[in-house]
Design a protein around this motif. Structure first.
Motif, short mmCIF file in Angstrom:
data_model
loop_
_atom_site.label_atom_id
_atom_site.label_comp_id
_atom_site.label_asym_id
_atom_site.label_seq_id
_atom_site.Cartn_x
_atom_site.Cartn_y
_atom_site.Cartn_z
N ASP A 1 -11.02 -10.06 56.15
CA ASP A 1 -10.35 -9.07 57.00
C ASP A 1 -9.83 -9.71 58.29
O ASP A 1 -8.73 -9.39 58.76
CB ASP A 1 -11.30 -7.92 57.35
CG ASP A 1 -11.65 -7.06 56.13
OD1 ASP A 1 -10.89 -7.11 55.13
OD2 ASP A 1 -12.67 -6.36 56.19
N LYS B 1 -6.69 -11.56 57.42
CA LYS B 1 -5.61 -10.62 57.10
C LYS B 1 -4.99 -10.01 58.36
O LYS B 1 -3.83 -9.62 58.36
CB LYS B 1 -6.12 -9.50 56.20
CG LYS B 1 -6.34 -9.91 54.76
CD LYS B 1 -6.83 -8.73 53.95
CE LYS B 1 -7.00 -9.06 52.49
NZ LYS B 1 -7.53 -7.91 51.73
N SER B 2 -5.78 -9.95 59.44
CA SER B 2 -5.26 -9.36 60.67
C SER B 2 -4.58 -10.42 61.55
O SER B 2 -4.33 -10.19 62.73
CB SER B 2 -6.36 -8.63 61.45
OG SER B 2 -7.38 -9.52 61.82
N TYR C 1 -5.62 -15.84 52.29
CA TYR C 1 -5.59 -14.62 53.09
C TYR C 1 -5.00 -14.81 54.47
O TYR C 1 -4.81 -13.84 55.20
CB TYR C 1 -7.01 -14.05 53.22
CG TYR C 1 -7.58 -13.60 51.90
CD1 TYR C 1 -7.21 -12.38 51.34
CD2 TYR C 1 -8.47 -14.42 51.20
CE1 TYR C 1 -7.72 -11.98 50.12
CE2 TYR C 1 -8.99 -14.02 49.99
CZ TYR C 1 -8.62 -12.80 49.45
OH TYR C 1 -9.12 -12.39 48.23
N GLU C 2 -4.70 -16.07 54.83
CA GLU C 2 -4.11 -16.34 56.15
C GLU C 2 -2.69 -15.78 56.20
O GLU C 2 -1.91 -15.94 55.28
CB GLU C 2 -4.05 -17.84 56.44
CG GLU C 2 -5.33 -18.39 57.00
CD GLU C 2 -5.15 -19.83 57.45
OE1 GLU C 2 -5.31 -20.08 58.65
OE2 GLU C 2 -4.86 -20.70 56.60
N VAL C 3 -2.38 -15.11 57.31
CA VAL C 3 -1.03 -14.61 57.53
C VAL C 3 -0.22 -15.76 58.12
O VAL C 3 -0.58 -16.31 59.15
CB VAL C 3 -1.03 -13.40 58.51
CG1 VAL C 3 0.37 -12.96 58.81
CG2 VAL C 3 -1.87 -12.28 57.93
#
Length: 162
Positions: free
Chosen positions: A131, A134-135, A159-161
């Motif tokens: 999470d 993701k943020s 999951y890294e943006v």
């Protein structure tokens, strides 16, 4: 898992601050006496340790002072600056109850020893890490705090943006 005390803004380092209850290694910046207000509102002059690491200062009681004296082979608190200690939680009798208390470990931390806790894939910490990524946060922040396997790093990178 989340300790309930982390939900309040306490000024001092406590056992609840330890990541997953694991020991941490701290480098003393300075030791100084200062006025500390207890939970009952009583003010006392106590010894407080400040650290180079990004953690809250720690009120150092007599038990921990004795441990530091043995560890650093000197009772002179000014000589403790720049020295490293390992701190963990121990169950002690205090305030008429059994409580978790910070304790200076009776040995010097091993230089270069990786004391970061591991993350179990699928655990609450693992899911929180996903999470976090993701943020828009950085995987390096997680890697500074936790020891990860190559497989875990590869999975978390997804999951890294970017």
């Amino acid at each position: 898992m989340t300790h309930w005390k982390t939900q309040f803004n306490y000024k001092w380092l406590g056992a609840y601050c330890l990541p997953d209850g694991k020991d941490i290694i701290l480098t003393i910046k300075e030791m100084k006496r200062e006025e500390v207000v207890g939970t009952s509102g009583k003010k006392e002059l106590l010894l407080v340790a400040y650290f180079h690491e990004a953690v809250k200062p720690m009120v150092v009681n007599k038990t921990n002072c004795k441990a530091l004296e043995k560890l650093f082979k000197t009772p002179i608190i000014e000589d403790w600056s720049g020295k490293q200690m390992q701190v963990g939680a121990s169950r002690v009798d205090a305030f008429g109850d059994k409580v978790d208390a910070l304790r200076v470990r009776p040995f010097l931390p091993k230089v270069g020893e990786d004391v970061r806790p591991t993350i179990e894939t699928g655990s609450a910490v693992w899911n929180s890490s996903i999470d976090y990524l993701k943020s828009g946060n950085d995987l390096n922040a997680i890697m500074r705090k936790y020891k990860l396997t190559k497989e875990q790093i590869k999975t978390l990178q997804q999951y890294e943006v970017k």
